[in-house]
Design an enzyme around this catalytic site. Structure first.
Site, short mmCIF file in Angstrom:
data_model
loop_
_atom_site.label_atom_id
_atom_site.label_comp_id
_atom_site.label_asym_id
_atom_site.label_seq_id
_atom_site.Cartn_x
_atom_site.Cartn_y
_atom_site.Cartn_z
N LYS A 73 107.56 -17.56 51.12
CA LYS A 73 106.92 -16.41 51.78
C LYS A 73 105.59 -16.82 52.40
O LYS A 73 105.32 -16.51 53.56
CB LYS A 73 106.67 -15.31 50.74
CG LYS A 73 105.73 -14.23 51.20
CD LYS A 73 105.56 -13.13 50.19
CE LYS A 73 104.39 -13.28 49.25
NZ LYS A 73 103.07 -13.07 49.88
N CYS B 236 98.22 -6.56 47.97
CA CYS B 236 97.99 -6.57 46.52
C CYS B 236 96.53 -6.26 46.21
O CYS B 236 95.63 -6.85 46.80
CB CYS B 236 98.30 -7.95 45.94
SG CYS B 236 100.04 -8.25 45.68
N ARG C 8 89.08 -9.20 47.51
CA ARG C 8 89.75 -9.89 48.62
C ARG C 8 89.21 -9.49 49.99
O ARG C 8 89.91 -8.91 50.82
CB ARG C 8 91.26 -9.66 48.55
CG ARG C 8 91.86 -10.23 47.29
CD ARG C 8 93.35 -10.16 47.28
NE ARG C 8 93.97 -11.32 47.89
CZ ARG C 8 95.28 -11.54 47.88
NH1 ARG C 8 96.09 -10.70 47.33
NH2 ARG C 8 95.77 -12.62 48.44
N ARG D 42 108.37 -7.45 47.80
CA ARG D 42 107.51 -8.04 48.83
C ARG D 42 107.65 -9.55 48.83
O ARG D 42 107.51 -10.18 49.88
CB ARG D 42 106.04 -7.68 48.57
CG ARG D 42 105.69 -6.24 48.90
CD ARG D 42 104.18 -6.03 48.85
NE ARG D 42 103.53 -7.20 49.42
CZ ARG D 42 102.45 -7.80 48.91
NH1 ARG D 42 101.89 -7.32 47.83
NH2 ARG D 42 101.94 -8.85 49.49
C1 UD1 Z 1 96.86 -16.77 49.71
C2 UD1 Z 1 98.26 -16.42 49.25
C3 UD1 Z 1 98.21 -15.79 47.87
C4 UD1 Z 1 97.47 -16.70 46.90
C5 UD1 Z 1 96.13 -17.12 47.45
C6 UD1 Z 1 95.41 -18.16 46.60
C7 UD1 Z 1 99.37 -15.92 51.34
C8 UD1 Z 1 100.01 -14.90 52.22
N1 UD1 Z 1 98.82 -15.46 50.20
O1 UD1 Z 1 96.12 -15.56 49.79
O2 UD1 Z 1 99.54 -15.55 47.43
O3 UD1 Z 1 97.28 -16.04 45.68
O4 UD1 Z 1 96.27 -17.67 48.78
O5 UD1 Z 1 96.20 -19.28 46.46
O6 UD1 Z 1 99.39 -17.09 51.62
N2 UD1 Z 1 88.01 -14.72 50.05
C9 UD1 Z 1 86.80 -14.23 50.48
N3 UD1 Z 1 86.67 -13.91 51.81
C10 UD1 Z 1 87.67 -14.08 52.72
C11 UD1 Z 1 88.92 -14.61 52.26
C12 UD1 Z 1 89.05 -14.91 50.92
O7 UD1 Z 1 85.87 -14.06 49.71
O8 UD1 Z 1 87.49 -13.79 53.90
C13 UD1 Z 1 88.18 -15.04 48.62
C14 UD1 Z 1 89.27 -14.25 47.93
O9 UD1 Z 1 88.82 -12.98 47.50
C15 UD1 Z 1 89.64 -15.16 46.78
C16 UD1 Z 1 89.45 -16.55 47.39
O10 UD1 Z 1 88.61 -16.38 48.52
O11 UD1 Z 1 88.75 -15.00 45.72
C17 UD1 Z 1 90.72 -17.24 47.83
O12 UD1 Z 1 91.48 -16.39 48.64
P1 UD1 Z 1 92.44 -16.95 49.78
O13 UD1 Z 1 92.74 -18.38 49.50
O14 UD1 Z 1 91.88 -16.59 51.09
O15 UD1 Z 1 93.75 -16.10 49.52
P2 UD1 Z 1 94.74 -15.53 50.59
O16 UD1 Z 1 94.82 -16.44 51.76
O17 UD1 Z 1 94.45 -14.09 50.82
#
Ligand code: UD1
Length: 419
Positions: A22, A116, A121, A397
């Protein structure tokens, strides 16, 4: 609304195939927006998040059609580069259309996402990235509004490691003018798979899978064909399903190299595993030990397997300290596991699990997010009596017919209409 009903006590055995990832398919689908014409994606899983992405792509002027696990996307210019709230709210990953739309059309209006509810996030790192590349970005009435005549290559140093942020940076930088250096980039296999697709489209990228990725922008990209990598989280969940029942499960069509952190933890607990080029097998165990765990970016232990591993630890001999190192609020499954009789104390980012073989008994529980749903199903596989997991739309999902895959391995599990 559908629910899953599982009656515990059956040892799983047999072989089960992994579906496409996914988290690789989603960014790749958004990356198709970077080139007009016909893209062909193979090994795309049949999931609700993929349906949501298709709807969004259609709203953005694309035509999509599926043939089994093959998905065709025909891209052409939309009337407006707008990702509306109605379509975005269902899935946080929708923010991944920001980079491609902005790079391609010089403007994008993308609703702030839902998805989620784990931790806060935010999307600040995505927004900062577009600014670094020269875009003018504002947030108005729940929308991220970004504009730039042509993006300009830049140095992007992520203060926090972010998978989606790295992906958005890549998709924006491939059409920017000049060179972009992404530092502290995510090394997840899904990021690497996106790079392989972008490269097939004609992008110039080096360093994927390391913490520094360089991109040399090009003027235009071509549509491409690509097969999505196997889903390491699904493969890991299926292995854990075998492990928790003391069964013998072979997970095929996976990439064992992507699951090393899980395999190492299972071995630490005393499980024996066998593996081949594209399969992993957990061998029967009558008992296992606890181990401590901290989730971390790849190649560390994935946060997306934390809840499922916690279910396994409820059955271990000894106490396990599980630390969530990625998200702030990812212990919502704890309360539900406790309803089944587990002995777990959550404390901010740490959960202390006092394991004991047996001891769980079936109950009605609620899935709070995607991976939590899988954790509750795993617990249900060994709980006495019947467990009913409600709010199963979270599961759909991200898992392709998990209940069917588990039933084929001998589980007593079925989907019921819960309305
Ligand atoms: C992706 C995965 C998710 C997985 C996560 C961590 C997808 C669709 N989803 O989510 O399943 O659990 O990686 O491996 O690929 N953060 C910020 N600001 C931002 C973006 C992120 O503070 O603009 C923080 C988040 O809250 C979190 C951390 O950074 O604490 C890591 O998040 P991130 O790696 O961005 O997760 P996703 O890409 O949303």
């Amino acid at each position: 609304m559908d629910a899953i009903v599982v009656t515990g006590g059956r040892q799983l055995s047999g072989s089960v195939a992994t579906s496409g990832a996914k988290n690789a398919a989603l960014p790749i689908l958004f990356a198709t927006l970077l080139a007009d014409g016909d893209h062909v994606l193979e090994n795309v899983p049949a999931l609700r998040d993929i349906d949501s992405t298709e709807l969004l792509l259609r709203a953005l002027g694309c035509r999509t059609s599926r043939d089994g696990h093959s998905l065709n996307v025909n891209v052409s210019r939309p009337d407006e580069a707008l990702a509306p709230y109605d379509l975005v709210r269902k899935m946080r990953a929708s923010i991944l259309c920001l980079g491609p739309l902005l790079a391609r059309y010089g403007e994008a209006r993308v609703s702030l996402p839902g998805g989620c509810a784990i931790g806060t996030r935010p999307v600040d790192l995505h927004v900062d990235t577009m600014r670094r590349l020269g875009a003018d970005v504002s947030v108005e009435a729940g929308y991220v509004i970004a504009r730039a005549e042509r993006l300009k290559g830049a140095r992007i140093l992520f203060e926090k490691l972010t998978v989606g942020g790295t992906e958005n940076a890549l998709m924006a930088a491939v059409l920017a003018e000049g060179e972009t250096l992404i530092e502290n980039a995510a090394k997840e296999p899904e990021v690497v798979d996106l790079v392989h697709f972008l490269r097939a489209m004609g992008a110039k990228i080096e360093g994927e899978g390391t913490s520094v990725i360089s991109v040399t922008g090009v003027d235009a990209l071509e549509p491409a064909r690509h097969a999505v990598i196997p889903d390491r989280i699904e493969a890991g969940t299926l292995l854990l399903a075998g492990a928790i029942t003391g069964g013998n499960v072979r997970v095929t069509a996976c990439n064992p190299a992507h699951l090393e952190a899980l395999v190492a933890k299972l071995r630490e607990c005393g499980f024996d595993l066998a593996q081949g080029d594209d399969w992993l097998e957990v061998l029967p165990a009558a008992a296992w030990n606890s181990t401590d765990l901290t989730t971390a970016p790849y190649p560390g232990f994935p946060t997306d397997l934390q809840a499922q591993f916690m279910a396994l630890m409820t059955q271990a001999s000894g106490t396990s300290v599980i630390t969530e190192g990625i998200f702030e609020n990812r212990f919502m499954h704890v309360q539900e596991l406790v309803r089944l009789g587990a002995d777990i104390t959550p404390m901010a980012l740490v959960a202390v699990v006092r394991g004991k073989r047996g001891g769980l008994s079936g109950a009605e529980v609620m899935a709070t997010d995607l991976r939590a749903s899988a954790s509750l199903i795993l617990a249900g596989l060994i709980a006495g009596g019947t467990t009913r997991v409600n709010r199963i739309y979270h599961l759909d999902r991200g898992y392709e017919h998990l209940e069917k895959k588990l039933a084929a391995l001998g589980a007593d599990i079925r989907r019921v209409d819960g309305s």
